[in-house]
Each structure stands twice: as structure tokens, then as C-alpha cells.
Scaffold this motif. Structure first.
Motif, PDB file in Angstrom:
ATOM      1  N   GLN A 144       0.831  -1.190   0.000  1.00 56.95           N
ATOM      2  CA  GLN A 144       0.000   0.000   0.000  1.00 56.95           C
ATOM      3  C   GLN A 144       0.868   1.244   0.000  1.00 56.95           C
ATOM      4  O   GLN A 144       1.935   1.283   0.610  1.00 56.95           O
ATOM      5  N   GLY A 204       4.748   4.273   2.657  1.00 58.68           N
ATOM      6  CA  GLY A 204       4.544   2.890   2.271  1.00 58.68           C
ATOM      7  C   GLY A 204       5.865   2.158   2.289  1.00 58.68           C
ATOM      8  O   GLY A 204       6.933   2.774   2.289  1.00 58.68           O
ATOM      9  N   GLY A 256      -3.651  10.462  -4.521  1.00 62.49           N
ATOM     10  CA  GLY A 256      -3.941  11.333  -3.406  1.00 62.49           C
ATOM     11  C   GLY A 256      -5.341  11.905  -3.527  1.00 62.49           C
ATOM     12  O   GLY A 256      -6.069  11.607  -4.489  1.00 62.49           O
ATOM     13  N   GLN A 257      -5.689  12.742  -2.567  1.00 61.35           N
ATOM     14  CA  GLN A 257      -7.038  13.288  -2.520  1.00 61.35           C
ATOM     15  C   GLN A 257      -7.221  14.496  -3.428  1.00 61.35           C
ATOM     16  O   GLN A 257      -8.353  14.906  -3.706  1.00 61.35           O
ATOM     17  N   GLN A 291       0.359   5.492   0.485  1.00 59.10           N
ATOM     18  CA  GLN A 291      -0.526   6.593   0.816  1.00 59.10           C
ATOM     19  C   GLN A 291       0.104   7.886   0.312  1.00 59.10           C
ATOM     20  O   GLN A 291       1.317   8.092   0.453  1.00 59.10           O
ATOM     21  N   TYR A 301      -2.417   4.076  -7.086  1.00 54.84           N
ATOM     22  CA  TYR A 301      -2.533   4.886  -5.866  1.00 54.84           C
ATOM     23  C   TYR A 301      -2.628   6.360  -6.203  1.00 54.84           C
ATOM     24  O   TYR A 301      -1.839   6.878  -7.012  1.00 54.84           O
TER      25      TYR A 301
END
Length: 119
Positions: A1, A26, A110-111, A3, A108
Motif C-alpha cells: 500500500q 509505504g 492522493g485526494q 498513501q 494509488y
């Protein structure tokens, strides 16, 4: 994972500059190449720039070449996007993403951070 957390967006006048940051966490960051994407109002998401953690293998979209610079700080696990000479058409939500070196996919994200360039 993996992040990813972006920061640094904001409101700036045309011709101004902003620097976006993306902190990655990660266990296997070296297995990924990092990139920035953006999605403007009513537009599809587009790739802006990408870089490997070694600092090489860089890519820039034609629309941002000579204005944007992507870089990494491996000690801080951070990817930067320095944006100069900003234009109103650069207005978008900017996303940091990680590309698997094995599959080539971008699993993956981000926001996102909002960048607004006023004319």
C-alpha cells in the motif's frame, strides 16, 4: 500500500507561481514512479508530469514544459511540482499518483489539491 497526501494548492494570479507537495508513505516506494495529474472544470483528467525516485525518467506534458518542474526529495519521501508562469487554463484539481514499475498502472492516488489561477 502507498498513501499519498498533497498540499500547496491555492489561488494565484496569472503569471504567478505555486509549489505542490506530495508526501508518500509505504514500504515499497522504490517500486513506483511518481506523477502529477490534473482535472480542470469540464475536462478529462490529464497527465502533467512524472519522475522516478532517482530523479530521472522525467515526463512533462507539452502544455507545461518550460513552466513546471517535477522533483523529488527522497529523504522526505516527497514529490514536488513547481509551477511558474501560471495561466488561467492551469486551473484544476491536481492529483499526485504512484505508478507501478511492474504493471505500468497507476493504482494509488492522493485526494487532490485545488489550484485556481485568476486572470
Amino acid at each position: 500500500q502507498v498513501q499519498l497526501v498533497e498540499s500547496g494548492g491555492g489561488l494565484v494570479q496569472a503569471g504567478g507561481s505555486l509549489r505542490l507537495s506530495c508526501v508518500a508513505s509505504g514500504r515499497t516506494l522504490s517500486s513506483y514512479r511518481m506523477g502529477w495529474f490534473r482535472q480542470g472544470p469540464g475536462k478529462e483528467r490529464e497527465s502533467v508530469a512524472a519522475i522516478s525516485w532517482s530523479g530521472g525518467n522525467t515526463y512533462y506534458a507539452d502544455s507545461v514544459k518550460a513552466r513546471f518542474t517535477i522533483s523529488t526529495d527522497n529523504a522526505k519521501n516527497t514529490v514536488y511540482l513547481q509551477m511558474n508562469s501560471l495561466k488561467p487554463e492551469d486551473t484544476a484539481v491536481y492529483y499526485c499518483a504512484a505508478q507501478s514499475l511492474l504493471s505500468g498502472r497507476w493504482p494509488y492516488w492522493g485526494q487532490g489539491t485545488q489550484v485556481t489561477v485568476s486572470s
